[in-house]
Write an enzyme that holds these catalytic residues in place. Structure first.
Site, PDB file in Angstrom:
ATOM      1  N   HIS A 155      -1.372   0.440   7.502  1.00 36.70           N
ATOM      2  CA  HIS A 155      -1.636   0.802   6.282  1.00 36.70           C
ATOM      3  C   HIS A 155      -1.760   2.061   5.999  1.00 36.70           C
ATOM      4  O   HIS A 155      -1.755   3.211   6.672  1.00 36.70           O
ATOM      5  CB  HIS A 155      -2.752   0.452   6.394  1.00 36.70           C
ATOM      6  CG  HIS A 155      -4.396   0.777   4.822  1.00 36.70           C
ATOM      7  ND1 HIS A 155      -3.776  -0.509   4.087  1.00 36.70           N
ATOM      8  CD2 HIS A 155      -5.555   0.459   4.382  1.00 36.70           C
ATOM      9  CE1 HIS A 155      -4.471  -0.414   2.547  1.00 36.70           C
ATOM     10  NE2 HIS A 155      -5.126   0.996   2.833  1.00 36.70           N
ATOM     11  N   ASP A 188      -7.923   4.761  -0.918  1.00 36.45           N
ATOM     12  CA  ASP A 188      -8.052   3.328  -0.621  1.00 36.45           C
ATOM     13  C   ASP A 188      -8.108   2.816  -1.725  1.00 36.45           C
ATOM     14  O   ASP A 188      -9.117   1.798  -2.074  1.00 36.45           O
ATOM     15  CB  ASP A 188      -8.493   3.403   0.474  1.00 36.45           C
ATOM     16  CG  ASP A 188      -7.976   1.981   1.276  1.00 36.45           C
ATOM     17  OD1 ASP A 188      -6.915   1.270   0.555  1.00 36.45           O
ATOM     18  OD2 ASP A 188      -8.459   1.578   2.534  1.00 36.45           O
ATOM     19  N   CYS A 211       0.885  -0.858  -0.001  1.00 37.02           N
ATOM     20  CA  CYS A 211      -0.024  -0.271  -0.240  1.00 37.02           C
ATOM     21  C   CYS A 211       1.175   1.055  -0.058  1.00 37.02           C
ATOM     22  O   CYS A 211       0.602   2.354  -0.333  1.00 37.02           O
ATOM     23  CB  CYS A 211      -0.694   0.577   1.543  1.00 37.02           C
ATOM     24  SG  CYS A 211      -0.519  -0.226   2.523  1.00 37.02           S
TER      25      CYS A 211
END
Length: 207
Positions: A83, A99, A30
């Site tokens: 994250h 996201d 990520c």
């Protein structure tokens, strides 16, 4: 606020990234996915860089629950070690989250993302309380780099297949361990009770 389109953002809002399926994406990377989104904003000039931030979410125990993730099972959260998401605060003061791992709209209004994905720390054990680090887009592009060693096991095997492009290298830090960026000072990682004080948190830190 104007009419909402099929992506649940105001119709007048100009999306600053490619559509979800056209974004550079590698599962479980990520931090690099968001770096690539920041790179797109800079290269394409879709908005001013000072409107965009990379947001790291983690804690000392590397256990943070996030709901509405692609790998979620039913209504259960995914427990990530960390994250990273992208925050866009436009000139009108509206805030949106990008996201690539969520099942929520892309982009998603901060209010919606906060309620659905973050929910609240109020009923969580302290070990699961989320902490945030907000990094300006331009700083992230200049300073973030990774040799991806944190994604290898003790035998040197990949835990998850790496992105097809070379490791990110910049003139700034080379982050071999994401804990360097997530936990190196209390001034960087700030504990907030999510989502109750999220808008207050962002309004203060982005002044």
């Amino acid at each position: 606020m104007g009419r909402m389109n099929e992506q649940s953002v105001p119709s007048e809002y100009i999306i600053i990234t490619p559509s979800r399926n056209q974004c550079v994406y590698t599962s479980c990377y990520c931090e690099e996915n968001i770096w690539k989104l920041c790179e797109h904003v800079k290269d394409q000039g879709t908005c001013s860089l000072d409107e965009v931030y990379a947001v790291f979410i983690s804690n000392e125990r590397k256990m943070i629950p996030i709901w509405k993730q692609k790998s979620s099972r039913g209504d259960q959260p995914v427990i990530w070690d960390y994250h990273v998401i992208l925050l866009h605060v436009n000139k009108q003061g509206q805030s949106y989250i990008y996201d690539l791992d969520t099942t929520l709209p892309f982009p998603c209004l901060l209010d919606v993302y906060s309620k659905e994905a973050f929910r609240s720390d109020e009923h969580l054990k302290p070990a699961f309380w989320r902490k945030l680090r907000v990094i300006p887009c331009d700083t992230y592009l200049k300073k973030f780099a990774s040799d991806r060693s944190h994604m290898k096991d003790s035998d040197g095997n990949w835990r998850m297949p790496p992105p097809p492009y070379p490791c990110l290298e910049t003139s700034g830090l080379l982050l071999n361990d994401l804990s360097v960026i997530c936990h190196n000072s209390v001034n960087i990682m700030i504990c907030v009770l999510l989502p109750l004080t999220l808008h207050v948190f962002f309004s203060q830190i982005l002044k």
